[in-house]
Design a protein around this motif. Structure first.
Motif, short mmCIF file in Angstrom:
data_model
loop_
_atom_site.label_atom_id
_atom_site.label_comp_id
_atom_site.label_asym_id
_atom_site.label_seq_id
_atom_site.Cartn_x
_atom_site.Cartn_y
_atom_site.Cartn_z
N HIS A 45 158.40 30.50 62.57
CA HIS A 45 157.08 29.96 62.94
C HIS A 45 157.21 28.96 64.10
CE1 HIS A 45 157.41 25.94 60.85
NE2 HIS A 45 158.35 26.59 60.20
N ILE A 46 158.37 28.32 64.23
CA ILE A 46 158.59 27.41 65.35
C ILE A 46 158.85 28.20 66.63
CG2 ILE A 46 160.09 25.58 66.26
CD1 ILE A 46 160.64 24.77 63.33
N ARG A 47 159.67 29.24 66.53
CA ARG A 47 159.90 30.11 67.70
C ARG A 47 158.60 30.75 68.16
NH1 ARG A 47 163.94 34.38 65.78
NH2 ARG A 47 163.64 33.49 63.69
N GLU A 48 157.79 31.18 67.18
CA GLU A 48 156.55 31.86 67.50
C GLU A 48 155.60 30.94 68.28
OE1 GLU A 48 153.88 35.00 65.05
OE2 GLU A 48 154.08 33.03 64.13
N GLU A 49 155.59 29.66 67.94
CA GLU A 49 154.75 28.71 68.65
C GLU A 49 155.22 28.54 70.09
OE1 GLU A 49 151.48 26.46 69.25
OE2 GLU A 49 151.99 27.63 67.46
N GLY A 50 156.57 28.55 70.28
CA GLY A 50 157.09 28.49 71.64
C GLY A 50 156.70 29.72 72.44
N SER A 53 153.05 29.59 73.37
CA SER A 53 152.76 28.68 74.47
C SER A 53 153.04 29.34 75.81
CB SER A 53 153.58 27.39 74.33
OG SER A 53 154.94 27.60 74.66
N LEU A 54 154.06 30.18 75.86
CA LEU A 54 154.35 30.93 77.09
C LEU A 54 153.27 31.96 77.37
CD1 LEU A 54 158.19 31.50 76.66
CD2 LEU A 54 157.09 30.00 78.33
N ARG A 56 150.24 31.84 76.58
CA ARG A 56 149.02 31.16 76.99
C ARG A 56 149.17 30.50 78.36
NH1 ARG A 56 144.94 30.26 73.09
NH2 ARG A 56 143.95 29.22 74.86
N GLY A 57 150.34 30.66 78.99
CA GLY A 57 150.55 30.09 80.31
C GLY A 57 150.77 28.59 80.32
N ARG A 58 151.24 28.06 79.21
CA ARG A 58 151.49 26.62 79.16
C ARG A 58 152.88 26.33 79.73
NH1 ARG A 58 149.29 26.04 72.92
NH2 ARG A 58 147.05 26.07 73.42
N THR A 59 152.99 26.47 81.02
CA THR A 59 154.29 26.39 81.69
C THR A 59 154.33 25.29 82.75
OG1 THR A 59 153.56 28.11 83.25
CG2 THR A 59 154.79 28.84 81.31
N PHE A 60 153.41 24.36 82.67
CA PHE A 60 153.34 23.30 83.67
C PHE A 60 154.01 22.03 83.15
CE2 PHE A 60 149.74 26.15 84.29
CZ PHE A 60 149.86 26.45 85.64
N TYR A 61 154.23 21.06 84.06
CA TYR A 61 154.74 19.76 83.65
C TYR A 61 153.83 19.14 82.60
CZ TYR A 61 157.53 19.64 88.03
OH TYR A 61 158.39 19.89 89.06
N THR A 62 154.44 18.40 81.69
CA THR A 62 153.65 17.54 80.81
C THR A 62 153.74 16.12 81.37
OG1 THR A 62 155.47 16.88 79.34
CG2 THR A 62 154.35 18.95 78.84
N SER A 63 153.10 15.19 80.70
CA SER A 63 153.29 13.78 81.01
C SER A 63 154.79 13.47 81.01
CB SER A 63 152.58 12.92 79.97
OG SER A 63 153.06 11.60 79.97
N ASN A 64 155.20 12.52 81.83
CA ASN A 64 156.61 12.13 81.84
C ASN A 64 157.12 11.79 80.44
OD1 ASN A 64 155.93 10.45 84.90
ND2 ASN A 64 157.09 12.35 84.71
N GLN A 272 158.39 21.51 73.72
CA GLN A 272 157.50 20.49 73.15
C GLN A 272 156.43 21.11 72.25
OE1 GLN A 272 156.33 17.03 75.53
NE2 GLN A 272 157.43 17.93 77.26
N TYR A 273 155.86 22.23 72.67
CA TYR A 273 154.86 22.89 71.82
C TYR A 273 155.50 23.39 70.52
CZ TYR A 273 151.08 22.69 75.23
OH TYR A 273 150.09 22.24 76.08
N ALA A 274 156.72 23.90 70.62
CA ALA A 274 157.42 24.35 69.42
C ALA A 274 157.70 23.18 68.49
CB ALA A 274 158.73 25.04 69.81
N ALA A 275 158.04 22.02 69.07
CA ALA A 275 158.34 20.84 68.26
C ALA A 275 157.13 20.33 67.50
CB ALA A 275 158.91 19.74 69.15
N VAL A 276 155.95 20.46 68.08
CA VAL A 276 154.72 20.08 67.37
C VAL A 276 154.61 20.89 66.08
CG1 VAL A 276 152.20 20.13 67.43
CG2 VAL A 276 153.47 19.34 69.43
N GLU A 277 154.87 22.18 66.18
CA GLU A 277 154.82 23.04 65.00
C GLU A 277 155.90 22.65 63.99
OE1 GLU A 277 154.19 26.13 62.23
OE2 GLU A 277 152.88 25.25 63.75
#
Length: 388
Positions: A45-50, A53-54, A56-64, A272-277
């Motif tokens: 379920h953690i891998r799946e969230e990662g 995120s890909l 969905r195109g969540r491939t940009f910088y996050t906040s520092n 980071q998205y995987a870590a939230v999960e």
């Protein structure tokens, strides 16, 4: 040609762990008990969230400092698990593993000549990171008779007027030692009285087989002088995702973020998205892996004691630290000959400090089947050299 190399860098020795890992990777039928990496796959379920995120195109910088959503979950986790309350925006930072957090914490706080106390045996990065930051590493040699815990007397004996920071490496790599509430209470008063700052490396906090992990930052007067280091590699089997974090006083986190900003920019977005999960829904996975490690831990301790090697019972991380002094070999000689003759890789205790001489680090982050074969080979090797 002018010497292009920094003398400081040249003088730092390479990791003693990787030497044996590199050899065993090229050796057929070899078993490695050397690398501290979970043998479990990252839970699906953690891998799946990662993956999601890909997609969905969540491939940009996050906040520092990391995704706000992740920093909020980190603070929720620290509160519910260890009774530590932090502000997500100003008191936390997401890093490239716990190792980067240790590095930038030291660089943010150390001035040339500051003495940094490093209890050893301990993680290989502390000493070189202190040196790279311009500090003076001061080793406190932990004793087997004390179960490799830091005592009040040892701490007092190492403090000088130049001492600024104490690194607290518990649960400990390589010994597996833990410090419970009573152990920590013995040194807290000294830390406050001597006005020390603590870097508390708690990357193995979820792998505690004695009881609930206690963070030194939870003691009165300690949160404002402690940087808590943690991450996802060990607890959630996410080593390759390279994600860690630090929590601490705003004044320190702000300067750590500045270094991170210039050197790294931000941690990997997918991770980071995987870590939230992981933080939201990973407790059962952690419990499953911890129970498996606990069974392997008890198996290895018993196996080494059956070989008549002294092996204190470790209650944290996923390592045992058997004493081989009665075999008349150095740690390096034992590890080298064992690999050559029995094709089993372990790490010499000296990789974690000179006081590790006479010990081995043996990881049980491997299947019980591999551990059974490996201990049979080690027992044969020990018996052979005990007879000489």
């Amino acid at each position: 040609m002018r010497n292009p190399l920094s003398q400081k860098i040249v003088e730092i020795q390479p990791s003693g762990i990787r030497k044996f890992f590199d050899i065993v990777s090229e050796m057929k039928d070899a078993i490695s008990l050397g690398v501290g990496e979970p043998d479990f796959d990252t839970p699906w379920h953690i891998r799946e969230e990662g993956i999601y995120s890909l997609e969905r195109g969540r491939t940009f910088y996050t906040s520092n400092s990391g995704l706000k959503e992740l920093r909020e979950e980190i603070c929720n986790y620290l509160n519910r698990r260890y009774n530590l309350k932090y502000e997500p925006i100003t008191e936390t930072i997401v890093t490239i593993g716990g190792s980067e957090a240790i590095d930038i914490a030291l660089r943010a706080m150390v001035d040339p000549g500051d003495e940094i106390l490093i209890p050893q045996p301990s993680y290989v990065s502390y000493y070189p990171c202190v040196a790279l930051a311009g500090g003076v590493p001061v080793v406190i040699e932990l004793q087997e008779k004390n179960e490799f815990k830091l005592t009040k007397e040892e701490l007092l004996g190492a403090i000088t007027e130049k001492t600024k920071i104490l690194i607290m490496p518990f649960p400990n790599n390589p010994t597996g030692a833990v410090m419970d509430y009573e152990d920590l209470a013995q040194i807290v008063d000294v830390i406050i009285e001597k006005d020390l700052i603590v870097i508390s490396d708690e990357i193995y906090s979820e792998l505690n087989y004695k009881g609930e992990h206690v963070s030194i930052a939870s003691f009165p007067g300690m949160k404002e002088r402690t940087i808590v280091i943690n991450g996802f590699s060990k607890s959630y089997a996410m080593t390759g995702w390279r994600l860690g974090y630090a929590a601490g006083p705003e004044i320190i986190i702000e300067q750590m973020t500045k270094i991170h900003q210039f050197a790294i920019m931000c941690a990997p977005t997918t991770s980071q998205y995987a870590a939230v999960e992981a933080l939201r829904n990973g407790d059962a996975d952690v419990e499953m892996m911890r129970n498996a490690y606990d069974g392997r831990r008890r198996f290895l301790v018993k196996a080494f004691r059956n070989m008549k090697l002294n092996c204190f019972e470790p209650f944290g991380a996923f390592y045992v630290f058997p004493n081989i002094k009665n075999l008349g070999m150095t740690s390096d000689e034992f590890a080298t000959k064992l690999l050559q003759e029995e094709k089993v890789a372990v790490v010499p205790g000296t990789a974690f400090g000179d006081c590790g001489e006479g010990f081995l680090r043996v990881s049980y982050a491997y299947s019980i089947e591999n551990l059974k074969v490996a201990t049979e080979r080690i027992a044969r090797f020990v018996e052979k050299y005990r007879e000489k």
